[in-house]
Scaffold this motif. Structure first.
Motif, PDB file in Angstrom:
ATOM      1  N   SER A 168       0.838  -1.193   0.000  1.00 24.04           N
ATOM      2  CA  SER A 168       0.000   0.000   0.000  1.00 24.04           C
ATOM      3  C   SER A 168       0.879   1.251   0.000  1.00 24.04           C
ATOM      4  N   LYS A 169       0.285   2.377  -0.394  1.00 27.23           N
ATOM      5  CA  LYS A 169       0.998   3.650  -0.389  1.00 27.23           C
ATOM      6  C   LYS A 169       1.448   3.999   1.026  1.00 27.23           C
ATOM      7  N   GLN A 170       0.594   3.729   2.012  1.00 28.62           N
ATOM      8  CA  GLN A 170       0.914   4.042   3.410  1.00 28.62           C
ATOM      9  C   GLN A 170       2.122   3.230   3.894  1.00 28.62           C
ATOM     10  N   GLU A 171       2.182   1.977   3.461  1.00 29.14           N
ATOM     11  CA  GLU A 171       3.305   1.126   3.871  1.00 29.14           C
ATOM     12  C   GLU A 171       4.617   1.640   3.290  1.00 29.14           C
ATOM     13  N   GLU A 228      -2.933  -8.261   3.140  1.00 27.38           N
ATOM     14  CA  GLU A 228      -3.038  -7.056   3.976  1.00 27.38           C
ATOM     15  C   GLU A 228      -2.290  -5.858   3.379  1.00 27.38           C
ATOM     16  N   GLU A 229      -1.594  -6.084   2.244  1.00 27.50           N
ATOM     17  CA  GLU A 229      -0.773  -5.048   1.598  1.00 27.50           C
ATOM     18  C   GLU A 229       0.351  -4.586   2.526  1.00 27.50           C
ATOM     19  N   ARG A 230       0.973  -5.543   3.190  1.00 26.81           N
ATOM     20  CA  ARG A 230       2.077  -5.260   4.107  1.00 26.81           C
ATOM     21  C   ARG A 230       3.306  -6.059   3.691  1.00 26.81           C
TER      22      ARG A 230
END
Length: 245
Positions: A42-45, A235-237
């Motif tokens: 994810s962008k946040q990760e 989880e996009e992690r």
């Protein structure tokens, strides 16, 4: 005839000395490369990693491989890298023990928040040896490749034929010479020998007297890794935040 025997004896002693000691490695992780390979993040990760490492691409650690012709043990070094100065980073449990004489393995590995004791018979990786040559820490090394199908990693190893032991860094072994360097996924992680101390080992190859953790076979351990990686992708992690790459 007597002179020949003395020379032969000297060469035998030197050969034995060269196949016992400790290899010092530098393990470098290139986080930007790792993240760029993970299209599922994810962008946040990605922003989290950029903030945490302050724009630095590489992170260095030091490791040791104790070895002789019968066994090896690979683990952390107490030496601190320049990056870790000022930080109190806790090193995860990571001890990789190979008994070549008995054909067994005992690894103590902290992964995904738990400690595992992986015990099994040795299964030599399906290496493909190539003709390329490279100098690593003063030793002319040959190239070999293998694939980790669980972590989806292409692994390149460079091994020294003048050091005729099956040992290597991380969980790798089984080549006709000491593995001096490994490259995982085109330079995402590089583990390279910097020097070798030839010395008589005493208790360096011993495992801890008390080993705490969940005991698994190699097959069960790989199944656990595959499940964890699949969950983190969903989880996009980045799964390698809590597991060795």
């Amino acid at each position: 005839m007597r002179l020949f025997f003395v020379i032969f004896l000297l060469f035998s002693i030197i050969a034995r000395a060269q196949t016992e000691g400790v290899v010092h490695y530098t393990r470098t992780t290139y986080w930007t490369k790792m993240m760029n390979q993970m299209t599922f993040l994810s962008k946040q990760e990605k922003e989290r990693y950029t903030y945490m490492f302050g724009g630095r691409d590489d992170w260095q650690e030091y490791t040791l491989l104790y070895f002789n012709d019968k066994a090896s043990k690979y683990t952390h070094s107490d030496e601190k890298s320049a990056e870790s100065e000022g930080y109190d980073w806790r090193k995860e449990q990571y001890i990789v023990r190979r008994d070549f004489e008995k054909g067994t393995m005992t690894d103590i590995i902290e992964a995904a928040g738990k400690t595992y004791i992986v015990e099994d018979s040795l299964r030599t990786p399906n290496w493909k040896i190539l003709n390329d040559l490279k100098d690593v820490a003063g030793h002319i090394c040959m190239k070999a490749v293998v694939e980790d199908t669980v972590k989806k990693q292409k692994i390149v190893a460079w091994f020294a034929q003048d050091l005729p032991v099956n040992a290597g860094p991380e969980r790798l072994f089984g080549l006709p010479g000491l593995i001096m360097e490994i490259d995982i996924n085109d330079g995402t992680v590089v583990v390279s020998a910097t020097r070798i101390e030839t010395k008589k080992l005493t208790q360096e190859l011993d495992l801890p007297k008390k080993m705490k953790g969940t005991r698994l076979s190699e097959t069960a351990y790989q199944q656990m890794l595959a499940k964890f990686i699949k969950e983190k992708i969903k989880e996009e992690r980045n799964p390698y935040w809590t597991m060795r790459y």
